[in-house]
Design a protein around this motif. Structure first.
Motif, PDB file in Angstrom:
ATOM      1  N   VAL A 143       1.264  -3.928   7.290  1.00 36.34           N
ATOM      2  CA  VAL A 143       2.239  -5.118   6.544  1.00 36.34           C
ATOM      3  C   VAL A 143       1.912  -6.498   7.294  1.00 36.34           C
ATOM      4  CG1 VAL A 143       4.504  -5.931   6.593  1.00 36.34           C
ATOM      5  CG2 VAL A 143       4.180  -3.511   5.764  1.00 36.34           C
ATOM      6  N   ASN A 144       1.867  -6.577   8.359  1.00 36.85           N
ATOM      7  CA  ASN A 144       1.392  -7.989   9.174  1.00 36.85           C
ATOM      8  C   ASN A 144       0.237  -8.509   8.702  1.00 36.85           C
ATOM      9  OD1 ASN A 144       2.904  -6.949  12.208  1.00 36.85           O
ATOM     10  ND2 ASN A 144       3.732  -8.036  10.688  1.00 36.85           N
ATOM     11  N   SER A 145      -0.819  -7.761   7.856  1.00 37.09           N
ATOM     12  CA  SER A 145      -2.081  -8.130   7.787  1.00 37.09           C
ATOM     13  C   SER A 145      -2.225  -8.297   6.152  1.00 37.09           C
ATOM     14  CB  SER A 145      -3.174  -7.148   8.022  1.00 37.09           C
ATOM     15  OG  SER A 145      -3.157  -6.904   9.440  1.00 37.09           O
ATOM     16  N   LYS A 146      -1.032  -8.178   5.454  1.00 37.36           N
ATOM     17  CA  LYS A 146      -0.832  -8.145   4.070  1.00 37.36           C
ATOM     18  C   LYS A 146      -1.807  -7.273   3.327  1.00 37.36           C
ATOM     19  CE  LYS A 146       1.789 -12.475   3.125  1.00 37.36           C
ATOM     20  NZ  LYS A 146       1.821 -12.592   4.597  1.00 37.36           N
ATOM     21  N   ALA A 147      -1.926  -6.051   3.642  1.00 36.73           N
ATOM     22  CA  ALA A 147      -2.988  -4.995   3.290  1.00 36.73           C
ATOM     23  C   ALA A 147      -3.013  -5.033   1.784  1.00 36.73           C
ATOM     24  CB  ALA A 147      -2.813  -3.635   3.765  1.00 36.73           C
ATOM     25  N   TRP A 148      -2.166  -5.327   0.787  1.00 37.46           N
ATOM     26  CA  TRP A 148      -1.876  -5.226  -0.405  1.00 37.46           C
ATOM     27  C   TRP A 148      -3.112  -6.313  -1.165  1.00 37.46           C
ATOM     28  CZ3 TRP A 148       2.214  -5.601   2.628  1.00 37.46           C
ATOM     29  CH2 TRP A 148       2.944  -6.701   2.971  1.00 37.46           C
ATOM     30  N   ASP A 149      -3.464  -7.245  -0.159  1.00 37.22           N
ATOM     31  CA  ASP A 149      -4.564  -8.422  -0.725  1.00 37.22           C
ATOM     32  C   ASP A 149      -5.723  -7.540  -0.839  1.00 37.22           C
ATOM     33  OD1 ASP A 149      -2.243 -10.130  -0.808  1.00 37.22           O
ATOM     34  OD2 ASP A 149      -2.909 -11.287   0.876  1.00 37.22           O
ATOM     35  N   PHE A 150      -6.116  -6.597  -0.206  1.00 34.54           N
ATOM     36  CA  PHE A 150      -7.242  -6.260  -0.253  1.00 34.54           C
ATOM     37  C   PHE A 150      -7.561  -4.675  -0.237  1.00 34.54           C
ATOM     38  CE2 PHE A 150      -5.780  -7.711   3.975  1.00 34.54           C
ATOM     39  CZ  PHE A 150      -5.936  -6.663   4.777  1.00 34.54           C
ATOM     40  N   LEU A 151      -6.553  -3.842  -0.383  1.00 34.81           N
ATOM     41  CA  LEU A 151      -6.791  -2.632  -0.587  1.00 34.81           C
ATOM     42  C   LEU A 151      -5.663  -1.832  -1.392  1.00 34.81           C
ATOM     43  CD1 LEU A 151      -4.732  -1.350   1.768  1.00 34.81           C
ATOM     44  CD2 LEU A 151      -6.901  -1.374   3.119  1.00 34.81           C
ATOM     45  N   THR A 152      -5.527  -0.589  -1.837  1.00 36.59           N
ATOM     46  CA  THR A 152      -4.723  -0.056  -2.679  1.00 36.59           C
ATOM     47  C   THR A 152      -4.032   1.260  -2.062  1.00 36.59           C
ATOM     48  OG1 THR A 152      -6.765   0.973  -3.441  1.00 36.59           O
ATOM     49  CG2 THR A 152      -6.015  -0.905  -4.692  1.00 36.59           C
ATOM     50  N   HIS A 153      -4.551   2.085  -1.366  1.00 36.75           N
ATOM     51  CA  HIS A 153      -4.135   3.278  -0.839  1.00 36.75           C
ATOM     52  C   HIS A 153      -3.684   3.415   0.689  1.00 36.75           C
ATOM     53  CE1 HIS A 153      -5.691   3.999  -4.975  1.00 36.75           C
ATOM     54  NE2 HIS A 153      -4.862   5.239  -4.848  1.00 36.75           N
ATOM     55  N   TYR A 154      -2.644   4.108   0.771  1.00 38.19           N
ATOM     56  CA  TYR A 154      -2.062   4.397   2.173  1.00 38.19           C
ATOM     57  C   TYR A 154      -1.776   5.903   2.271  1.00 38.19           C
ATOM     58  CZ  TYR A 154       0.354   4.445   6.683  1.00 38.19           C
ATOM     59  OH  TYR A 154       1.067   4.983   7.955  1.00 38.19           O
ATOM     60  N   THR A 155      -2.540   6.758   3.087  1.00 34.33           N
ATOM     61  CA  THR A 155      -2.501   8.068   3.026  1.00 34.33           C
ATOM     62  C   THR A 155      -1.540   8.199   4.405  1.00 34.33           C
ATOM     63  OG1 THR A 155      -4.235   8.250   1.836  1.00 34.33           O
ATOM     64  CG2 THR A 155      -3.459  10.385   2.820  1.00 34.33           C
ATOM     65  N   ASP A 156      -0.614   8.923   4.432  1.00 39.38           N
ATOM     66  CA  ASP A 156       0.433   9.011   5.524  1.00 39.38           C
ATOM     67  C   ASP A 156      -0.243  10.138   6.639  1.00 39.38           C
ATOM     68  OD1 ASP A 156       2.412   8.136   7.599  1.00 39.38           O
ATOM     69  OD2 ASP A 156       4.083   9.068   6.166  1.00 39.38           O
ATOM     70  N   ILE A 157      -1.266  10.117   7.063  1.00 38.58           N
ATOM     71  CA  ILE A 157      -1.868  10.996   7.920  1.00 38.58           C
ATOM     72  C   ILE A 157      -1.178  11.403   9.472  1.00 38.58           C
ATOM     73  CG2 ILE A 157      -3.945  11.164   7.097  1.00 38.58           C
ATOM     74  CD1 ILE A 157      -5.167   9.513   9.290  1.00 38.58           C
ATOM     75  N   GLN A 158      -0.551  10.197   9.901  1.00 40.17           N
ATOM     76  CA  GLN A 158       0.335  10.385  11.200  1.00 40.17           C
ATOM     77  C   GLN A 158      -0.551  10.985  12.145  1.00 40.17           C
ATOM     78  OE1 GLN A 158       4.406  11.663  10.937  1.00 40.17           O
ATOM     79  NE2 GLN A 158       4.848  10.412   9.043  1.00 40.17           N
ATOM     80  N   ALA A 159      -1.703  10.041  12.509  1.00 45.55           N
ATOM     81  CA  ALA A 159      -2.631  11.051  13.365  1.00 45.55           C
ATOM     82  C   ALA A 159      -2.403  10.649  14.812  1.00 45.55           C
ATOM     83  CB  ALA A 159      -4.260  10.388  12.813  1.00 45.55           C
ATOM     84  N   TRP A 160      -1.920   9.742  15.228  1.00 44.51           N
ATOM     85  CA  TRP A 160      -1.730   9.637  16.601  1.00 44.51           C
ATOM     86  C   TRP A 160      -0.742   8.210  17.059  1.00 44.51           C
ATOM     87  CZ3 TRP A 160      -6.454   8.820  14.666  1.00 44.51           C
ATOM     88  CH2 TRP A 160      -7.132   7.624  14.850  1.00 44.51           C
ATOM     89  N   ILE A 161      -0.223   8.002  18.078  1.00 45.39           N
ATOM     90  CA  ILE A 161       0.848   6.985  18.390  1.00 45.39           C
ATOM     91  C   ILE A 161       0.449   6.364  19.696  1.00 45.39           C
ATOM     92  CG2 ILE A 161       3.364   6.624  18.771  1.00 45.39           C
ATOM     93  CD1 ILE A 161       4.199   9.137  17.327  1.00 45.39           C
TER      94      ILE A 161
END
Ligand code: PCA
Length: 323
Positions: free
Chosen positions: A210-228
């Motif tokens: 969100v802080n990088s405005k990802a929607w300006d340059f990509l289309t998909h977010y897959t919620d893999i929750q891989a690590w914290i």
């Protein structure tokens, strides 16, 4: 006459010194932009310290790598160039793999697990930092890491050949094992790296998306929750010891509050910022079973490698975590 004047100016000098010893200013470099919740939390921390010490210790935050670039921050605090700083904890994994435990894929993927991992990591890390002349003030996690791409990803093979933005050596290894082509890019440089085609995929939090405005340059977010993974705030031990006792106590108390507040902010960001991704047109989806199986296999291999490198400190950490 001469002597009186000398004594007089010495008194002025001493008075001046004691004033400057009472009010200290600490420059504190941080890597992430002001809008990042970690940076906001640090600003609150600095405000709390200033208030508790009645202006006796002013912490001046230099965000977004403006004073020192991210990879230089830990060294700058170690050498005493600055008394305090924030950085991505797992960047120190080159010094000792124990620092990188929170970036191992699928070792700790819920906040409950992340809390237990930090509890297990803390003792080991305190000792290692102490040897470097550093002391941890607090650590705060990023939300669970998800996969950002310009197309639907259903299996690990779909990542093959993608120019992949990374932020540490562990993620670089992960990208390589997934058949992608890793490139290290700091957060403030993400939008440009995508817009110029240097990278076309990344794994990071909903916050950084969100802080990088990802929607300006990509289309998909897959919620893999891989690590914290976590950021850590450290102080130079000598600089800390130069503070009077009351100021030291104020710093430690504000740090404990910042840690608790930061974990809460992180939890709230997770759901809140995924919503913002959706609102801005990003396709948010749960990972397919096939994708998760493939990613977990990579994670298992990386954990084995890590165990081999992390030696006794790593074994202690892992045993404590898994108890
Ligand atoms: N944001 C930072 C570190 C992890 C995260 O969620 C980054 O992307 O570099």
């Amino acid at each position: 006459m001469q002597i009186t004047r000398m004594l007089g100016s010495a008194a002025v000098l001493i008075a001046g010194l004691s004033v400057s010893a009472q009010a200290a200013t600490w420059d504190m470099p941080t890597p992430y932009p002001d809008a990042t919740f970690h940076t906001k939390n640090i600003a609150e921390f600095a405000g709390d310290v200033a208030e508790a010490t009645a202006g006796g210790l002013e912490i001046k935050v230099h965000s977004a790598g403006s004073l020192f670039k991210h990879p230089e921050i830990s060294k700058a605090v170690r050498s005493g160039q600055v008394p305090a700083g924030e950085f991505f904890l797992s960047l120190l994994a080159n010094d000792n793999p124990a620092f990188g435990a929170d970036s191992l894929p699928f070792l700790a993927t819920s906040y409950e697990e992340a809390e237990r991992l930090w509890a297990a990591q803390r003792g080991v890390i305190d000792g290692l930092l102490d040897e470097q002349g550093l002391m941890a003030l607090y650590a705060v996690p990023w939300p669970p890491q998800g996969l950002y791409t310009t197309k639907e990803i259903n299996r690990v093979d779909d990542l093959a050949g993608l120019k992949f933005r990374t932020y540490n050596a562990t993620l670089e290894q992960f990208a390589n094992l997934a058949g992608a082509a890793p490139t290290q890019v700091e957060v403030p440089d993400i939008p440009q790296a995508f817009s110029t085609g240097r990278v076309e995929a990344m794994i990071t939090s909903p916050s950084t998306g969100v802080n990088s405005k990802a929607w300006d340059f990509l289309t998909h977010y897959t919620d893999i929750q891989a690590w914290i993974p976590k950021n850590i705030v450290v102080v130079n031990k000598r600089a800390f010891r130069r503070l009077d006792e009351a100021t030291q106590a104020a710093v430690l108390e504000a740090a404990a509050e910042a840690e608790a507040r930061g974990w809460e902010m992180s939890r709230a960001e997770t759901t809140g910022q995924i919503e913002v991704l959706k609102e801005n047109g990003i396709t948010v989806s749960e990972p397919s079973a096939e994708l998760m199986e493939g990613l977990r296999a990579i994670g298992a291999q990386m954990l084995e490698n890590w165990k081999g490198e992390a030696g006794e400190a790593g074994a202690t950490l892992l045993n404590t975590y898994q108890q």
